[in-house]
Scaffold this motif. Structure first.
Motif, PDB file in Angstrom:
ATOM      1  N   TYR A 165       0.878  -1.201  -0.060  1.00 49.04           N
ATOM      2  CA  TYR A 165      -0.093   0.115  -0.199  1.00 49.04           C
ATOM      3  C   TYR A 165       0.981   1.346  -0.097  1.00 49.04           C
ATOM      4  O   TYR A 165       0.453   2.349  -0.480  1.00 49.04           O
ATOM      5  CB  TYR A 165      -0.838  -0.010   1.127  1.00 49.04           C
ATOM      6  N   ARG A 241      -5.967  -7.114   3.981  1.00 54.89           N
ATOM      7  CA  ARG A 241      -7.025  -6.373   3.421  1.00 54.89           C
ATOM      8  C   ARG A 241      -7.408  -6.961   1.887  1.00 54.89           C
ATOM      9  O   ARG A 241      -6.550  -7.758   1.346  1.00 54.89           O
ATOM     10  CB  ARG A 241      -6.463  -5.014   3.279  1.00 54.89           C
ATOM     11  N   THR A 242      -8.687  -6.620   1.537  1.00 58.03           N
ATOM     12  CA  THR A 242      -8.983  -6.944   0.245  1.00 58.03           C
ATOM     13  C   THR A 242      -8.491  -6.054  -0.715  1.00 58.03           C
ATOM     14  O   THR A 242      -8.462  -4.767  -0.318  1.00 58.03           O
ATOM     15  CB  THR A 242     -10.435  -6.846   0.013  1.00 58.03           C
ATOM     16  N   TRP A 243      -8.002  -6.255  -2.031  1.00 58.13           N
ATOM     17  CA  TRP A 243      -7.486  -5.085  -2.898  1.00 58.13           C
ATOM     18  C   TRP A 243      -8.549  -5.059  -3.933  1.00 58.13           C
ATOM     19  O   TRP A 243      -9.262  -5.872  -4.558  1.00 58.13           O
ATOM     20  CB  TRP A 243      -6.372  -5.329  -3.365  1.00 58.13           C
ATOM     21  N   LEU A 244      -9.288  -3.718  -4.198  1.00 58.14           N
ATOM     22  CA  LEU A 244     -10.162  -3.573  -5.021  1.00 58.14           C
ATOM     23  C   LEU A 244      -9.791  -3.875  -6.586  1.00 58.14           C
ATOM     24  O   LEU A 244     -10.535  -4.659  -7.302  1.00 58.14           O
ATOM     25  CB  LEU A 244     -10.713  -2.184  -5.143  1.00 58.14           C
ATOM     26  N   GLU A 245      -8.841  -3.947  -6.899  1.00 55.25           N
ATOM     27  CA  GLU A 245      -8.306  -3.973  -8.071  1.00 55.25           C
ATOM     28  C   GLU A 245      -7.640  -5.440  -8.125  1.00 55.25           C
ATOM     29  O   GLU A 245      -7.402  -5.967  -7.208  1.00 55.25           O
ATOM     30  CB  GLU A 245      -7.022  -3.296  -8.419  1.00 55.25           C
ATOM     31  N   LYS A 246      -8.061  -6.134  -9.343  1.00 59.57           N
ATOM     32  CA  LYS A 246      -7.986  -7.537  -9.204  1.00 59.57           C
ATOM     33  C   LYS A 246      -7.021  -7.743 -10.490  1.00 59.57           C
ATOM     34  O   LYS A 246      -7.210  -7.261 -11.728  1.00 59.57           O
ATOM     35  CB  LYS A 246      -9.037  -8.229  -9.166  1.00 59.57           C
TER      36      LYS A 246
ATOM     37  N   ASN B 107     -10.786   3.789  -5.722  1.00 62.71           N
ATOM     38  CA  ASN B 107      -9.996   3.429  -4.733  1.00 62.71           C
ATOM     39  C   ASN B 107     -10.177   4.124  -3.567  1.00 62.71           C
ATOM     40  O   ASN B 107      -9.901   3.480  -2.270  1.00 62.71           O
ATOM     41  CB  ASN B 107      -8.502   3.360  -5.244  1.00 62.71           C
ATOM     42  N   ALA B 110     -13.227   3.070  -1.756  1.00 60.43           N
ATOM     43  CA  ALA B 110     -13.014   1.727  -1.329  1.00 60.43           C
ATOM     44  C   ALA B 110     -12.175   1.370  -0.159  1.00 60.43           C
ATOM     45  O   ALA B 110     -12.290   0.290   0.449  1.00 60.43           O
ATOM     46  CB  ALA B 110     -12.778   0.765  -2.425  1.00 60.43           C
ATOM     47  N   GLU B 114     -11.660  -1.989   1.979  1.00 56.80           N
ATOM     48  CA  GLU B 114     -10.579  -2.954   1.543  1.00 56.80           C
ATOM     49  C   GLU B 114      -9.873  -3.280   3.009  1.00 56.80           C
ATOM     50  O   GLU B 114      -9.678  -4.485   3.248  1.00 56.80           O
ATOM     51  CB  GLU B 114      -9.517  -2.287   0.852  1.00 56.80           C
ATOM     52  N   ASN B 115      -9.687  -2.476   3.617  1.00 54.80           N
ATOM     53  CA  ASN B 115      -9.021  -2.644   5.134  1.00 54.80           C
ATOM     54  C   ASN B 115      -9.743  -3.444   5.930  1.00 54.80           C
ATOM     55  O   ASN B 115      -9.355  -4.414   7.041  1.00 54.80           O
ATOM     56  CB  ASN B 115      -8.797  -1.188   6.041  1.00 54.80           C
ATOM     57  N   LEU B 116     -11.163  -3.614   6.055  1.00 55.08           N
ATOM     58  CA  LEU B 116     -12.156  -4.407   6.788  1.00 55.08           C
ATOM     59  C   LEU B 116     -12.200  -5.871   5.998  1.00 55.08           C
ATOM     60  O   LEU B 116     -12.885  -6.562   6.768  1.00 55.08           O
ATOM     61  CB  LEU B 116     -13.524  -3.780   6.905  1.00 55.08           C
ATOM     62  N   SER B 117     -11.362  -6.125   4.977  1.00 52.39           N
ATOM     63  CA  SER B 117     -11.362  -7.169   4.494  1.00 52.39           C
ATOM     64  C   SER B 117     -12.710  -7.679   3.921  1.00 52.39           C
ATOM     65  O   SER B 117     -12.885  -8.963   4.144  1.00 52.39           O
ATOM     66  CB  SER B 117     -10.610  -8.234   5.292  1.00 52.39           C
ATOM     67  N   LEU B 118     -13.520  -6.726   3.440  1.00 53.66           N
ATOM     68  CA  LEU B 118     -14.825  -7.286   2.899  1.00 53.66           C
ATOM     69  C   LEU B 118     -14.547  -7.979   1.613  1.00 53.66           C
ATOM     70  O   LEU B 118     -13.685  -7.807   0.799  1.00 53.66           O
ATOM     71  CB  LEU B 118     -15.830  -6.075   2.704  1.00 53.66           C
ATOM     72  N   ARG B 120     -14.892  -8.422  -2.442  1.00 59.81           N
ATOM     73  CA  ARG B 120     -14.535  -7.637  -3.513  1.00 59.81           C
ATOM     74  C   ARG B 120     -15.796  -6.984  -4.131  1.00 59.81           C
ATOM     75  O   ARG B 120     -16.180  -5.927  -4.231  1.00 59.81           O
ATOM     76  CB  ARG B 120     -13.605  -8.037  -4.385  1.00 59.81           C
ATOM     77  N   ILE B 123     -17.532  -4.513  -1.825  1.00 54.82           N
ATOM     78  CA  ILE B 123     -16.939  -3.367  -2.028  1.00 54.82           C
ATOM     79  C   ILE B 123     -17.291  -2.577  -3.068  1.00 54.82           C
ATOM     80  O   ILE B 123     -17.747  -1.487  -3.105  1.00 54.82           O
ATOM     81  CB  ILE B 123     -15.465  -3.732  -2.055  1.00 54.82           C
TER      82      ILE B 123
END
Lengths: 286, 544
Positions: A165, A241-246, B107, B110, B114-118, B120, B123
């Motif tokens: 990040y 964390r999840t990343w929005l971009e994949k 971004n 989001a 993203e930090n809460l790990s939901l 995709r 989100i």
């Protein structure tokens, strides 16, 4: 605008690959170029670099400044090395003079003389091709990768969330930093500060840059408190964390990585077997 | 449902580790769902500390001694994790520029999710929902850096709303917005509250916030609550010097106090350019045009003159060309066509350094220019660059410091001074160069009401300036201080007149993204009696 991203979606060959695959390929490419001194081997890498450049679909006028800077830089240092004769001394022990340039003047009784030897020439040519190949590949990166993707690229390459990040954050704040810099520049110019007129020794020059460096640094530090707060307030770093971009690897990406790995392995193997060492064409030695 | 308050604070005290005294004392309050609570007070009153206690930054990021209790939906905030707090309290910080972390709007919005790990998909859904809610879905793929101030604010808000908090905490949300964007933001905040959100709004621009009728208000001073109750009782107790109240309230209250000094001593016309031929042209813009890209002019057909004695307020929407115009005046930009003369000399033939001898530019934030280890060296920087002789510089520095009332601070590091003092050092830096025309970009941004009145009052009373020109978003600045208003829109001047003339048509103001203030309205009403514009404190004594 002082800082504008050069990135655009151009449907080029380079952009058709997953950025992670390309970075892996690029690393193999880099490692390959540094093991060889034979310019015939280096030409192979040069050809790959040119392939990516000519398929990059970046208009010349967009890249011209970067290129001219790099070309100027490389030529300057190559010529310097060539004239001074330093560099490459560990690669060859004997030199074959091709021609001798003798100056028609003297400096304090010393006549500048330049021995142009076959070895020096080939060393300069090899070096030029190598550096140029690396520079060509590197120059394409900012034009081809979406700045919003740097974080996920590095995450995808296995770096931890926080470090990855950090890449995104850097991309985000480069323009802000640039704007702060130009504001400070304007503020000091309005106080009669003329950066063009920097003189004196190195130390004096750095001192004279203080009116720019100090405010920009202080501003960046002050601003970082807000940035940290903003990150904490939105739960940054509490867990994975999840990343929005994949990013997804496709067949061609695996092929590119495979190609890169092959280049790397073959290069290492060849150089271990003694191929690709410094080479001077026979006709030059005569 | 039983009455669990979204927010309940009981006898809260906090002291930062680095300080001796308490930052906030004995704070008790509660807020219901769907209500707006205004938290007002001047800088340093403790409102930011209170906000940090509520959103959990205290004691997590800022260490210190905390006593008392904060319950969020009945749960003790110190027992919750930051991830949990962030889903109850959504905080929007003062400067959107520094809290937007994403390169792209998508971004940015989001980020928390993203930090809460939901997952995709969720989100993406929530990002779209938040943007739709604020009616900005079109911004989804834009780069955050290139958004306008108002857009940035909304994107920051969307990023918080996407986390679906039940309490919204806004720290001076209006500070960096132009009047029309501020009004827009306020309307959004009210409608969020009406949908059931609990809103806490820290703000010293009380006048603007009162428009959306907060249910309750708090006034803080020295870390304590001085007033807490319905907004209707607010004006009786609040110190009208500290926060910006509507003009009618100030007039009512100021009547009983002694008349402000400004009224009896020097007025702007008599100070600026005093003792010289008034009205003499100093800087002339003749048909100026400027562009970065051919065919897209940033400025065009600009004609005006800065005369001796002028105090000019430059108003206009963001991106209209105000800053570009001012950069021409100080020579940082040269016109692409047309002619600009300074003291009769063509600006295309003069360097920025030469122009600096006539026009001094003070930037919005003093931290953009202060660098020297001592105030003395800071002030000597300009004159030295301008090749003033070594003998006169110490005298110039001493004079400048005396004018800004900072004599005795010669050896202080400028960066260790208070914000207000830093501002005065930046003015002194211009004075030391003997520049006669003072140009300021948003001189009052980031300052509270009390400080900005004090700052502008002192500048207008400083001898030595032939003319003053300032860019502002604040109509009241033009009303109180200017004797001439220039309005810029779409790269050209749309108005150049005395304040009563320039500001009388409200339609015209709105077209230029300005919102008429209570002070302007009161002044216009009283104009037949007064013949000119005054500050609210003055009006209380001018009209009986």
């Amino acid at each position: 605008m002082l800082v504008a991203w050069r990135y655009k979606q151009r449907n080029s060959l380079l952009q058709s690959f997953d950025p992670r695959a390309w970075i892996i390929f690029f690393s193999c490419f880099l490692a390959g170029t540094v093991v060889f001194w034979d310019f015939r081997y280096l030409l192979f890498f040069f050809a790959i670099a040119l392939l990516f450049v000519f398929t990059s679909r970046i208009p010349w006028k967009d890249m011209s400044r970067a290129w001219l800077f790099i070309i100027g830089f490389i030529l300057f240092f190559s010529v310097l090395t060539f004239f001074t004769g330093r560099g490459g001394m560990e690669l060859y022990t004997t030199e074959h003079t091709l021609t001798k340039l003798v100056a028609t003047f003297q400096i304090f009784g010393w006549t500048p003389t330049l021995n142009i030897t076959a070895e020096k020439t080939m060393y300069a040519v090899s070096m030029l091709i190598r550096v140029f190949s690396i520079a060509s590949m590197t120059i394409l990166i900012p034009y081809s990768f979406n700045p919003a993707h740097y974080g996920i690229i590095f995450r995808g390459l296995g770096l931890p969330d926080k470090v990855a990040y950090g890449m995104d954050l850097t991309m985000r704040f480069i323009p802000t930093f640039g704007r702060d810099f130009s504001l400070t520049m304007d503020a000091q110019k309005a106080r009669g500060y003329e950066i063009e007129k920097l003189g004196g020794g190195l130390f004096a020059q750095v001192r004279k840059l203080a009116p720019l460096i100090v405010p920009v640094t202080i501003h960046a530090i002050a601003g970082s408190e807000d940035i940290i707060d903003a990150m904490d307030l939105r739960a940054f770093g509490v867990g994975p964390r999840t990343w929005l971009e994949k990013l997804t690897y496709r067949k061609r990406d695996y092929m590119l990585i495979g190609f890169g790995v092959v280049i790397l392995l073959v290069s290492v193997a060849l150089s271990l077997l003694g191929f690709g060492k410094f080479w001077v064409p026979a006709f030059l030695i005569g | 449902m039983t009455s669990v308050k979204p927010l309940l604070i009981d006898n809260l005290n906090f002291r930062y580790h680095s300080r001796e005294t308490l930052a906030i004392k004995n704070i008790s309050l509660s807020v219901d769902a769907g209500q707006v609570l205004l938290i007002a007070g001047a800088s340093g009153c403790g409102k930011t500390t209170l906000a940090r206690c509520i959103n959990g930054l205290i004691p997590r990021s800022y260490k210190g001694e905390l006593t008392g209790e904060i319950l969020l939906n009945g749960k003790d905030v110190t027992k919750l994790s930051l991830a949990q707090v962030s889903q109850i309290v959504g905080t929007v910080l003062q400067d959107p520029e520094r809290q937007i972390l994403g390169t792209k709007v998508a971004n940015e919005v989001a980020f928390g999710l993203e930090n809460l790990s939901l997952p995709r998909e969720e989100i993406i859904e929530r990002v779209a929902e938040a943007l739709d809610h604020l009616k900005i879905p079109q911004l989804l793929n834009r780069e955050t850096f290139h958004l306008s101030g108002g857009e940035k604010q909304k994107v920051a808000l969307a990023g918080v709303l996407a986390m679906r908090p039940s309490i919204l905490l806004l720290d001076e949300p209006l500070a960096s917005l132009d009047p029309a964007s501020a009004q827009d933001a306020l309307d959004i905040i009210r409608s969020l509250a009406d949908e059931g959100m609990t809103v806490l709004m820290v703000e010293h621009r009380v006048e603007d916030v009162l428009r959306i009728h907060p249910e309750n208000a708090i006034f803080m001073m020295d870390g304590e609550i001085k007033y807490y109750g319905p907004t209707s009782g607010f004006d009786k107790t609040v110190d009208y010097h500290e926060v910006k109240l509507p003009a009618e309230m100030i007039i009512e209250r100021a009547k009983v106090d002694p008349a402000p000094q400004r009224l009896t001593t020097l007025r702007k016309e008599t100070v600026v350019g005093r003792g010289k031929q008034m009205g003499e042209p100093l800087v002339m813009f003749e048909d100026i045009a400027f562009w970065y890209e051919e065919g897209r002019p940033v400025l065009h057909n600009v004609n005006f003159t800065i005369n001796r004695g002028d105090v000019i307020a430059v108003l206009g929407p963001n991106g209209a060309g105000k800053t570009t115009l001012v950069k021409h005046a100080i020579g940082l930009l040269k016109p692409k066509s047309g002619r600009m003369t300074i003291d009769g000399k063509d600006s295309s033939q003069t360097s920025v350094a030469q122009i600096a001898q006539t026009l001094g530019y003070v930037f919005q934030s003093p931290s953009h220019m202060l660098f020297a280890p001592t105030v003395e060296e800071e002030l000597a920087f300009g004159p030295t660059n301008l090749k003033h002789s070594k003998e006169v510089i110490p005298q110039e520095v001493a004079n400048a410091l005396e004018i800004v009332n900072l004599s005795g601070h010669e050896k202080y590091p400028p960066l260790a001074l208070s914000f207000g003092q830093q501002k005065r050092v930046s003015i002194a830096a211009i004075l030391a160069m003997q520049s006669r025309i003072l140009v300021m970009d948003e001189p009052t941004a980031g300052q509270d009401y009390k400080n900005y009145l004090g700052f502008m009052d002192s500048i207008l009373q400083m001898p030595g300036f032939d003319a003053i020109l300032f860019i502002t978003h604040d109509i009241d600045m033009a009303v109180i201080y200017a004797n001439r208003v220039i309005m810029v829109n779409d790269g050209t001047l749309v108005c150049d007149a005395a304040p009563p003339e320039a500001l009388k048509k409200f339609d015209f103001l709105r077209k230029n993204r300005l919102v008429p203030t209570s002070l302007l309205k009161t002044n216009l009403d009283l104009l037949p009696k007064t013949g000119r514009f005054y500050s609210a404190e003055e009006l209380a004594h001018v009209v009986h």
